[in-house]
Design a protein around this motif. Sequence first.
Motif, PDB file in Angstrom:
ATOM      1  N   GLN A   1       3.567  49.221  -5.883  1.00  0.00           N
ATOM      2  CA  GLN A   1       4.745  49.728  -6.591  1.00  0.00           C
ATOM      3  C   GLN A   1       4.700  49.313  -8.063  1.00  0.00           C
ATOM      4  O   GLN A   1       5.004  50.104  -8.958  1.00  0.00           O
ATOM      5  CB  GLN A   1       6.028  49.205  -5.952  1.00  0.00           C
ATOM      6  N   LEU A   2       4.305  48.071  -8.298  1.00  0.00           N
ATOM      7  CA  LEU A   2       4.175  47.576  -9.669  1.00  0.00           C
ATOM      8  C   LEU A   2       3.180  48.427 -10.443  1.00  0.00           C
ATOM      9  O   LEU A   2       3.412  48.792 -11.597  1.00  0.00           O
ATOM     10  CB  LEU A   2       3.739  46.110  -9.636  1.00  0.00           C
ATOM     11  N   ALA A   3       2.060  48.783  -9.807  1.00  0.00           N
ATOM     12  CA  ALA A   3       1.045  49.619 -10.446  1.00  0.00           C
ATOM     13  C   ALA A   3       1.616  50.987 -10.804  1.00  0.00           C
ATOM     14  O   ALA A   3       1.393  51.497 -11.912  1.00  0.00           O
ATOM     15  CB  ALA A   3      -0.163  49.781  -9.524  1.00  0.00           C
ATOM     16  N   ALA A   4       2.350  51.589  -9.865  1.00  0.00           N
ATOM     17  CA  ALA A   4       2.918  52.917 -10.113  1.00  0.00           C
ATOM     18  C   ALA A   4       3.910  52.887 -11.265  1.00  0.00           C
ATOM     19  O   ALA A   4       3.936  53.802 -12.111  1.00  0.00           O
ATOM     20  CB  ALA A   4       3.589  53.436  -8.843  1.00  0.00           C
ATOM     21  N   GLU A   5       4.721  51.843 -11.329  1.00  0.00           N
ATOM     22  CA  GLU A   5       5.722  51.753 -12.397  1.00  0.00           C
ATOM     23  C   GLU A   5       5.071  51.467 -13.749  1.00  0.00           C
ATOM     24  O   GLU A   5       5.486  52.025 -14.778  1.00  0.00           O
ATOM     25  CB  GLU A   5       6.752  50.692 -12.036  1.00  0.00           C
ATOM     26  N   LEU A   6       4.058  50.633 -13.769  1.00  0.00           N
ATOM     27  CA  LEU A   6       3.334  50.382 -15.019  1.00  0.00           C
ATOM     28  C   LEU A   6       2.637  51.654 -15.506  1.00  0.00           C
ATOM     29  O   LEU A   6       2.580  51.933 -16.706  1.00  0.00           O
ATOM     30  CB  LEU A   6       2.315  49.260 -14.821  1.00  0.00           C
ATOM     31  N   ALA A   7       2.121  52.436 -14.554  1.00  0.00           N
ATOM     32  CA  ALA A   7       1.479  53.699 -14.929  1.00  0.00           C
ATOM     33  C   ALA A   7       2.498  54.668 -15.512  1.00  0.00           C
ATOM     34  O   ALA A   7       2.189  55.416 -16.458  1.00  0.00           O
ATOM     35  CB  ALA A   7       0.804  54.314 -13.705  1.00  0.00           C
ATOM     36  N   ALA A   8       3.725  54.671 -14.977  1.00  0.00           N
ATOM     37  CA  ALA A   8       4.771  55.546 -15.504  1.00  0.00           C
ATOM     38  C   ALA A   8       5.148  55.146 -16.929  1.00  0.00           C
ATOM     39  O   ALA A   8       5.352  56.013 -17.800  1.00  0.00           O
ATOM     40  CB  ALA A   8       6.000  55.495 -14.595  1.00  0.00           C
ATOM     41  N   VAL A   9       5.227  53.847 -17.196  1.00  0.00           N
ATOM     42  CA  VAL A   9       5.523  53.378 -18.549  1.00  0.00           C
ATOM     43  C   VAL A   9       4.370  53.712 -19.486  1.00  0.00           C
ATOM     44  O   VAL A   9       4.574  54.090 -20.651  1.00  0.00           O
ATOM     45  CB  VAL A   9       5.817  51.867 -18.555  1.00  0.00           C
ATOM     46  N   THR A  10       3.145  53.602 -18.988  1.00  0.00           N
ATOM     47  CA  THR A  10       1.974  53.984 -19.782  1.00  0.00           C
ATOM     48  C   THR A  10       2.081  55.439 -20.232  1.00  0.00           C
ATOM     49  O   THR A  10       1.874  55.761 -21.411  1.00  0.00           O
ATOM     50  CB  THR A  10       0.680  53.801 -18.962  1.00  0.00           C
ATOM     51  N   ALA A  11       2.418  56.316 -19.290  1.00  0.00           N
ATOM     52  CA  ALA A  11       2.535  57.739 -19.606  1.00  0.00           C
ATOM     53  C   ALA A  11       3.647  57.983 -20.621  1.00  0.00           C
ATOM     54  O   ALA A  11       3.498  58.794 -21.550  1.00  0.00           O
ATOM     55  CB  ALA A  11       2.793  58.534 -18.329  1.00  0.00           C
ATOM     56  N   LEU A  12       4.759  57.271 -20.459  1.00  0.00           N
ATOM     57  CA  LEU A  12       5.884  57.429 -21.379  1.00  0.00           C
ATOM     58  C   LEU A  12       5.490  57.048 -22.802  1.00  0.00           C
ATOM     59  O   LEU A  12       5.727  57.808 -23.754  1.00  0.00           O
ATOM     60  CB  LEU A  12       7.060  56.572 -20.916  1.00  0.00           C
ATOM     61  N   LEU A  13       4.889  55.874 -22.961  1.00  0.00           N
ATOM     62  CA  LEU A  13       4.548  55.406 -24.302  1.00  0.00           C
ATOM     63  C   LEU A  13       3.351  56.147 -24.891  1.00  0.00           C
ATOM     64  O   LEU A  13       3.209  56.229 -26.117  1.00  0.00           O
ATOM     65  CB  LEU A  13       4.282  53.903 -24.281  1.00  0.00           C
ATOM     66  N   ASP A  14       2.506  56.686 -24.055  1.00  0.00           N
ATOM     67  CA  ASP A  14       1.402  57.505 -24.549  1.00  0.00           C
ATOM     68  C   ASP A  14       1.942  58.813 -25.119  1.00  0.00           C
ATOM     69  O   ASP A  14       1.416  59.343 -26.113  1.00  0.00           O
ATOM     70  CB  ASP A  14       0.419  57.800 -23.416  1.00  0.00           C
ATOM     71  N   ARG A  15       3.024  59.301 -24.505  1.00  0.00           N
ATOM     72  CA  ARG A  15       3.628  60.563 -24.931  1.00  0.00           C
ATOM     73  C   ARG A  15       4.568  60.388 -26.119  1.00  0.00           C
ATOM     74  O   ARG A  15       4.577  61.203 -27.038  1.00  0.00           O
ATOM     75  CB  ARG A  15       4.388  61.153 -23.735  1.00  0.00           C
ATOM     76  N   GLU A  16       5.358  59.306 -26.100  1.00  0.00           N
ATOM     77  CA  GLU A  16       6.368  59.070 -27.131  1.00  0.00           C
ATOM     78  C   GLU A  16       5.808  58.136 -28.211  1.00  0.00           C
ATOM     79  O   GLU A  16       5.999  56.921 -28.173  1.00  0.00           O
ATOM     80  CB  GLU A  16       7.630  58.472 -26.502  1.00  0.00           C
ATOM     81  N   VAL A  17       5.120  58.711 -29.168  1.00  0.00           N
ATOM     82  CA  VAL A  17       4.440  57.925 -30.199  1.00  0.00           C
ATOM     83  C   VAL A  17       5.427  57.132 -31.045  1.00  0.00           C
ATOM     84  O   VAL A  17       5.188  55.961 -31.380  1.00  0.00           O
ATOM     85  CB  VAL A  17       3.580  58.841 -31.090  1.00  0.00           C
TER      86      VAL A  17
END
Length: 271
Positions: A29-45
Motif C-alpha cells: 500500500q505504501l508503494a502504491a501511494e508513493l507511486a501516486a504522489v510520484t505521478a502527481l509531482l511529475d505532472r504538476e511542475v
Amino acid sequence: MNGASREALAAARERLDALTDSTSVDAAQLAAELAAVTALLDREVSLRRVLTDPAQDGEAKAGLAQRLLGGQISGTTADLVAGLVRSRWSQSRDLVDALEQLADTADLTAAQKAGALDDVEDELFRFGRIVSSNTELRAALTNRKATASAKGELLRSLLGGRADAATERLVTRLVTAPRGRSLEAGLESLSKLAAERRDRVVAVVTSAVPLSDGQKQRLGAALAKLYGRQMHLNLDVDPEVLGGIRVQVGDEVINGSLADRIEDAARRMAS
C-alpha cells in the motif's frame, strides 16, 4: 543525484526502512501511494518547484504537502512525503526521482516480507531478456502513441498469474510511466534495487539500556561477519533484559541476555 539530493535520498531510504521493518505497515500500500504522489509531482511542475524551493521554510513546505495529500493517502505515507519535502534538493526533479525509487523499494520490501524477493529478482531479469529478444513486444511496450491502459492490459496478459504481484506492479509502473527512461534502463535499475534489498538483513536487538555508538558498530560488524551480508540493526530497549543483549535475525535468535540465562538455569534445576 548529487550533493544535497543524494543526502536527502539516503535519509529518506533510512526512514522507509524503519517504516517497512514494522509488521504493522503494509509495504505494498505504501508503494502504491508513493507511486501516486510520484505521478502527481511529475505532472504538476509548479507544485514540485514550490515543494523543493530552497528559499522556502522546510516546515512550511511539509505543512503544504500534508494539507494537499491529507485524506488521499495514509498518514504514514504523508509523513514520509513531508520528510522528503523538508529536505534540500539540488534539482526539483530529484524529489520525483526519489519518490519513484522509494515506491519501487517499498514494493520490493513487500515481496521480501512475503518470501518472494528472489522470485521477483529472477522475473525482472527474465522479462528483460524476453523484451530484448522480441522486437515487436518491445515496440508495443514503448510505443508513445499507445495509451497507458492499453500497455497495462498487454502486461496483464503477459504477467498476470505467471509472475509475482510485485513484479507485475513494478513492470507496469515502468512501462506506463517511464519518465524518460528506456525500458532496458528501467529494468536494470529495478534489478539493482532488488539485489540491494536481497543483501540487506534486519537484526532486532533488545538490550536493557541503549547501546553506545561504539557498541552498535561492533555488533553490526560482528553480525555482518557472521551472516556474510549487510546488517541493519533495529534497536529496542527492555529493562527486563537483565544483562547482555538478545538478537533476532529472521527466525534465528542469538540469546545473550542474563534474564534468559537465569530462566535456563532454573529450568535445568527443576528438571
